[in-house]
Design an enzyme around this catalytic site. Structure first.
Site, PDB file in Angstrom:
ATOM      1  N   HIS A   1      11.552  12.470  12.214  1.00 26.15           N
ATOM      2  CA  HIS A   1      12.812  11.739  12.069  1.00 26.15           C
ATOM      3  C   HIS A   1      13.669  12.292  10.921  1.00 26.15           C
ATOM      4  O   HIS A   1      13.163  12.898   9.982  1.00 26.15           O
ATOM      5  CB  HIS A   1      12.538  10.256  11.823  1.00 26.15           C
ATOM      6  CG  HIS A   1      11.777   9.986  10.553  1.00 26.15           C
ATOM      7  ND1 HIS A   1      12.371   9.956   9.310  1.00 26.15           N
ATOM      8  CD2 HIS A   1      10.461   9.763  10.339  1.00 26.15           C
ATOM      9  CE1 HIS A   1      11.466   9.705   8.388  1.00 26.15           C
ATOM     10  NE2 HIS A   1      10.283   9.599   8.986  1.00 26.15           N
TER      11      HIS A   1
ATOM     12  N   ARG B   1      13.316   4.395  12.711  1.00 29.28           N
ATOM     13  CA  ARG B   1      13.847   5.685  12.276  1.00 29.28           C
ATOM     14  C   ARG B   1      13.528   6.804  13.275  1.00 29.28           C
ATOM     15  O   ARG B   1      14.320   7.733  13.441  1.00 29.28           O
ATOM     16  CB  ARG B   1      13.343   6.041  10.870  1.00 29.28           C
ATOM     17  CG  ARG B   1      11.832   6.084  10.683  1.00 29.28           C
ATOM     18  CD  ARG B   1      11.512   6.127   9.186  1.00 29.28           C
ATOM     19  NE  ARG B   1      10.096   6.271   8.880  1.00 29.28           N
ATOM     20  CZ  ARG B   1       9.240   5.266   8.810  1.00 29.28           C
ATOM     21  NH1 ARG B   1       9.629   4.017   9.081  1.00 29.28           N
ATOM     22  NH2 ARG B   1       7.972   5.486   8.466  1.00 29.28           N
TER      23      ARG B   1
ATOM     24  N   GLU C   1       3.990   6.453  11.754  1.00 30.48           N
ATOM     25  CA  GLU C   1       3.582   7.034  10.482  1.00 30.48           C
ATOM     26  C   GLU C   1       2.249   6.430  10.052  1.00 30.48           C
ATOM     27  O   GLU C   1       1.872   5.344  10.515  1.00 30.48           O
ATOM     28  CB  GLU C   1       4.668   6.755   9.439  1.00 30.48           C
ATOM     29  CG  GLU C   1       4.384   7.252   8.020  1.00 30.48           C
ATOM     30  CD  GLU C   1       4.183   8.759   7.940  1.00 30.48           C
ATOM     31  OE1 GLU C   1       3.146   9.230   8.473  1.00 30.48           O
ATOM     32  OE2 GLU C   1       5.017   9.450   7.363  1.00 30.48           O
TER      33      GLU C   1
ATOM     34  N   HIS D   1       6.695  11.165  12.996  1.00 21.43           N
ATOM     35  CA  HIS D   1       6.682  11.053  11.540  1.00 21.43           C
ATOM     36  C   HIS D   1       5.871  12.177  10.900  1.00 21.43           C
ATOM     37  O   HIS D   1       5.093  12.858  11.572  1.00 21.43           O
ATOM     38  CB  HIS D   1       6.089   9.694  11.148  1.00 21.43           C
ATOM     39  CG  HIS D   1       6.810   8.555  11.795  1.00 21.43           C
ATOM     40  ND1 HIS D   1       7.849   7.894  11.203  1.00 21.43           N
ATOM     41  CD2 HIS D   1       6.643   7.995  13.023  1.00 21.43           C
ATOM     42  CE1 HIS D   1       8.306   6.960  12.032  1.00 21.43           C
ATOM     43  NE2 HIS D   1       7.585   6.999  13.135  1.00 21.43           N
TER      44      HIS D   1
END
Length: 203
Positions: free
Chosen positions: A9, A60, A87, A157
Site C-alpha cells: 500500500h 489502506r 499486516e 502490506h
C-alpha cells in the site's frame, strides 16, 4: 507467461508519523494516494492486463488497490479480500512511535521485533506467525490463478508481502531481516505453469 504483481500500500498516516500500525485502520496520506496512482500508471505503461486482484481487509490496502486499478484503466477486475493478507499484528506496540519505542526498549530489541523472522513483539505476531496465515492463502487461492495463466495483483502490506517474497526468492531467516518492501512500488514476477518464478522486476 503469467505475471504476479505484489504491491505494498501507499504511505499511510501512521507511516508518515513513524508509528507501528499493524491491524489498525488508518488512511493513506496524499503522498500514499499518489503512490497508488503512480503504481497503476506504471502497470498501464507496461501493458499488463490484470485478470484478478487480491487485497487484505485493511482500508489502506483496499484504497491502494482501487486507486491503482483506476489509474491503470482497469476498474472491473474481480477482487477477493482476506484477513490472511493483513499486516502482522504488532500487539502492544500498535500506535506507538517507533523512535520512542527504540529509546525505551533499545534499538536492537525493536529491530528484532520489527525485522526478525521468529521474535514476537509483546502481544503480537512474528513474521513467522504472519507467514503461517499468508502463505497457505497464497498457495491455496492466489498462486493457482497465476498458474492458470492469469495476471494477478496483490495489494497488501510490508510483512505479509515479506512472507510471500521470502518464499518466492528462497530467502533464509537471516536474509529476510534485510528485506524491505517499498510503499507503492509494483514488484512483478513472471511465473511458469508450475508456479515457479522465472523473473522479478520492479516497475
Amino acid at each position: 507467461m503469467a505475471k504476479l504483481i505484489l504491491l505494498r500500500h501507499g504511505q499511510s498516516l501512521w507511516n508518515l508519523e513513524n508509528r507501528f500500525t499493524g491491524w489498525v485502520d488508518v488512511p493513506l496520506t496524499p503522498q500514499g494516494e499518489q503512490e497508488a496512482i503512480e503504481a497503476g500508471e506504471k502497470i498501464k505503461a507496461a501493458g499488463i492486463h490484470i485478470d484478478k486482484a487480491f487485497t487484505s481487509v485493511l482500508d489502506r490496502a483496499k484504497q491502494t488497490l482501487r486507486l491503482c486499478l483506476h489509474a491503470a484503466g482497469q476498474t472491473s477486475v474481480p477482487t477477493e479480500e482476506s484477513e490472511a493478507l493483513n499486516e502482522r499484528h504488532y500487539g502492544d506496540l500498535q500506535g506507538l512511535n517507533k523512535a520512542e519505542t527504540a529509546a525505551k526498549f533499545g534499538e536492537e530489541q525493536v529491530k528484532l521485533w520489527r525485522r526478525s523472522y521468529s521474535v514476537r513483539p509483546p502481544g503480537g505476531e512474528s513474521l513467522a506467525d504472519t507467514a503461517a496465515r499468508a502463505l497457505p492463502y497464497f498457495y491455496d487461492k492466489i498462486l493457482p490463478e497465476v498458474k492458470a495463466g492469469k495476471n494477478v495483483l496483490v495489494s497488501a502490506h510490508g510483512n505479509s508481502l515479506r512472507a510471500i517474497v521470502m518464499k518466492l526468492d528462497n530467502l533464509s531467516e537471516e536474509q529476510v531481516i534485510d528485506l524491505n518492501i517499498p510503499n507503492g512500488v509494483p514488484i512483478v514476477y513472471e511465473i511458469d505453469s508450475e508456479g515457479r518464478p522465472i523473473s522479478k522486476t520492479e516497475l
